[in-house]
Design a protein around this motif. Sequence first.
Motif, PDB file in Angstrom:
ATOM      1  N   UNK A 167      45.384  19.522  53.913  1.00 34.07           N
ATOM      2  CA  UNK A 167      46.506  18.628  54.171  1.00 34.07           C
ATOM      3  C   UNK A 167      46.020  17.216  54.472  1.00 34.07           C
ATOM      4  N   UNK A 168      44.912  17.099  55.209  1.00 35.51           N
ATOM      5  CA  UNK A 168      44.413  15.788  55.608  1.00 35.51           C
ATOM      6  C   UNK A 168      42.926  15.887  55.871  1.00 35.51           C
ATOM      7  N   UNK A 169      42.221  14.761  55.694  1.00 35.87           N
ATOM      8  CA  UNK A 169      40.800  14.645  56.040  1.00 35.87           C
ATOM      9  C   UNK A 169      40.569  13.208  56.458  1.00 35.87           C
ATOM     10  N   UNK A 170      40.321  13.005  57.774  1.00 40.58           N
ATOM     11  CA  UNK A 170      40.229  11.631  58.276  1.00 40.58           C
ATOM     12  C   UNK A 170      39.652  11.652  59.689  1.00 40.58           C
ATOM     13  N   UNK A 171      39.676  10.484  60.347  1.00 45.04           N
ATOM     14  CA  UNK A 171      39.296  10.389  61.744  1.00 45.04           C
ATOM     15  C   UNK A 171      40.222  11.251  62.596  1.00 45.04           C
ATOM     16  N   UNK A 172      39.741  11.767  63.738  1.00 43.51           N
ATOM     17  CA  UNK A 172      40.607  12.604  64.568  1.00 43.51           C
ATOM     18  C   UNK A 172      41.944  11.958  64.896  1.00 43.51           C
ATOM     19  N   UNK A 173      41.932  10.683  65.271  1.00 42.51           N
ATOM     20  CA  UNK A 173      43.178  10.015  65.666  1.00 42.51           C
ATOM     21  C   UNK A 173      44.160   9.892  64.502  1.00 42.51           C
ATOM     22  N   UNK A 174      43.645   9.881  63.264  1.00 46.60           N
ATOM     23  CA  UNK A 174      44.520   9.736  62.111  1.00 46.60           C
ATOM     24  C   UNK A 174      45.011  11.085  61.586  1.00 46.60           C
ATOM     25  N   UNK A 202      43.922   3.766  69.835  1.00 46.71           N
ATOM     26  CA  UNK A 202      42.825   4.606  70.288  1.00 46.71           C
ATOM     27  C   UNK A 202      41.612   4.365  69.402  1.00 46.71           C
ATOM     28  N   UNK A 203      40.409   4.564  69.949  1.00 48.66           N
ATOM     29  CA  UNK A 203      39.194   4.287  69.189  1.00 48.66           C
ATOM     30  C   UNK A 203      39.017   5.285  68.079  1.00 48.66           C
ATOM     31  N   UNK A 229      42.389  22.234  69.877  1.00 51.48           N
ATOM     32  CA  UNK A 229      42.553  20.901  69.302  1.00 51.48           C
ATOM     33  C   UNK A 229      42.152  19.793  70.267  1.00 51.48           C
ATOM     34  N   UNK A 230      42.413  19.967  71.557  1.00 50.09           N
ATOM     35  CA  UNK A 230      42.131  18.899  72.507  1.00 50.09           C
ATOM     36  C   UNK A 230      40.644  18.610  72.630  1.00 50.09           C
ATOM     37  N   UNK A 231      39.782  19.555  72.234  1.00 47.21           N
ATOM     38  CA  UNK A 231      38.341  19.350  72.330  1.00 47.21           C
ATOM     39  C   UNK A 231      37.735  18.799  71.041  1.00 47.21           C
ATOM     40  N   UNK A 232      38.511  18.747  69.972  1.00 49.42           N
ATOM     41  CA  UNK A 232      37.973  18.313  68.684  1.00 49.42           C
ATOM     42  C   UNK A 232      37.395  16.897  68.730  1.00 49.42           C
ATOM     43  N   UNK A 233      38.097  15.890  69.315  1.00 44.59           N
ATOM     44  CA  UNK A 233      37.537  14.536  69.311  1.00 44.59           C
ATOM     45  C   UNK A 233      36.230  14.419  70.084  1.00 44.59           C
ATOM     46  N   UNK A 234      35.931  15.363  70.949  1.00 51.86           N
ATOM     47  CA  UNK A 234      34.687  15.343  71.711  1.00 51.86           C
ATOM     48  C   UNK A 234      33.484  15.538  70.799  1.00 51.86           C
ATOM     49  N   UNK A 235      33.684  16.231  69.690  1.00 53.28           N
ATOM     50  CA  UNK A 235      32.584  16.623  68.812  1.00 53.28           C
ATOM     51  C   UNK A 235      32.627  15.958  67.435  1.00 53.28           C
ATOM     52  N   UNK A 236      33.807  15.799  66.871  1.00 56.35           N
ATOM     53  CA  UNK A 236      33.930  15.526  65.441  1.00 56.35           C
ATOM     54  C   UNK A 236      34.024  14.045  65.112  1.00 56.35           C
ATOM     55  N   UNK A 237      33.297  13.656  64.067  1.00 61.26           N
ATOM     56  CA  UNK A 237      33.499  12.334  63.467  1.00 61.26           C
ATOM     57  C   UNK A 237      34.772  12.324  62.622  1.00 61.26           C
ATOM     58  N   UNK A 238      34.998  13.449  61.940  1.00 59.74           N
ATOM     59  CA  UNK A 238      36.162  13.564  61.069  1.00 59.74           C
ATOM     60  C   UNK A 238      36.753  14.955  61.200  1.00 59.74           C
ATOM     61  N   UNK A 239      38.025  15.064  60.810  1.00 63.71           N
ATOM     62  CA  UNK A 239      38.749  16.323  60.920  1.00 63.71           C
ATOM     63  C   UNK A 239      39.325  16.688  59.557  1.00 63.71           C
ATOM     64  N   UNK A 240      39.166  17.950  59.183  1.00 65.54           N
ATOM     65  CA  UNK A 240      39.799  18.492  57.980  1.00 65.54           C
ATOM     66  C   UNK A 240      40.906  19.427  58.446  1.00 65.54           C
ATOM     67  N   UNK A 266      29.682  15.155  61.422  1.00 64.47           N
ATOM     68  CA  UNK A 266      30.174  16.257  62.250  1.00 64.47           C
ATOM     69  C   UNK A 266      31.654  16.445  61.933  1.00 64.47           C
ATOM     70  N   UNK A 267      31.973  17.572  61.318  1.00 62.16           N
ATOM     71  CA  UNK A 267      33.300  17.839  60.777  1.00 62.16           C
ATOM     72  C   UNK A 267      33.935  19.006  61.523  1.00 62.16           C
ATOM     73  N   UNK A 268      35.180  18.842  61.941  1.00 63.17           N
ATOM     74  CA  UNK A 268      35.952  19.936  62.524  1.00 63.17           C
ATOM     75  C   UNK A 268      36.964  20.420  61.498  1.00 63.17           C
ATOM     76  N   UNK A 269      36.985  21.728  61.264  1.00 60.35           N
ATOM     77  CA  UNK A 269      38.013  22.351  60.434  1.00 60.35           C
ATOM     78  C   UNK A 269      39.087  22.896  61.361  1.00 60.35           C
TER      79      UNK A 269
END
Length: 274
Positions: free
Chosen positions: A215-222, A267-268, A196-207, A34-37
């Motif tokens: 610019x980045x592709x990683x865990x939401x917290x990173x 953070x997890x 942005x505040x809702x992204x960690x609710x859904x995404x395993x990773x963020x682009x 599950x990826x958030x752009x």
Amino acid sequence: MIFEPRLEVHAASLQRQDKTVLNRVSLTVPFGAHIALVGPNGSGKTSLLQLMAGRLKPSQGYVTVGGQDLAQLPGMQRARQLAVVHQHEQVHGQLRVRDYVTLGRTPHVEASKAQNANAVNTALAHCRLDGLQDRLMRTLSGGEQQRAAIARALAQEPRILLLDEPTNHLDLRTRADVLDLLAGLDVTVIAALHELSLVPRFAHRVVLLSQGRMVAEDLPAKVFTQELVLGNFGMDVFYLPLPHREQHIAVFESPHTAQAPTEALAIPERESVL
């Protein structure tokens, strides 16, 4: 033909009227991710989704699904691999919900009536619409219409679901409900999001995209670090603990009114905001 449902973007660039919309973006999305752009307006989120959907052809590079060049797949075959939910779905208001969801079966011309009915019933139930299936689409609330659009896409039985701003124009609770629905799907989901505040609710990773570059592709917290958020969105980010939970909420604030955090919080890998 059955494909391994991995989606890959290979150094894809996109030019429009002498403007570089995407610049050598490469991304590998394994099945079930599950990826958030995310990115500022004009960063290329929608254009990247359109490349992934085969709606646009890259000026350079290419996109593959299961190792097959997306541009070479016939339309019906592509539609059995990918389903798209647009930001503004054009829906005839006189259609009943069940008939609208049934449109997702169009690529499955060889399916039996029983197979079609089962796929539609499953999609309706998954999106909590089975009790609304006889309602006219025009009578649904914004959140119900969005769930119907997702149900129509799920009835397509895709390996990969692509969504462009699926929570746009919805109230806060409905946005959370839609993202919870997406988080529970067992298919690959790639969604362009601006909240942005809702992204960690859904995404395993963020682009994170900016000016057409990844610019980045990683865990939401990173990805949602102070440096990246301030540099790309002009905002500060804070992580606050949620009461009675081993989770944290990401809070985004204007740097003109916020003070920098004094201590980084552990953070997890995947956070929830409610």
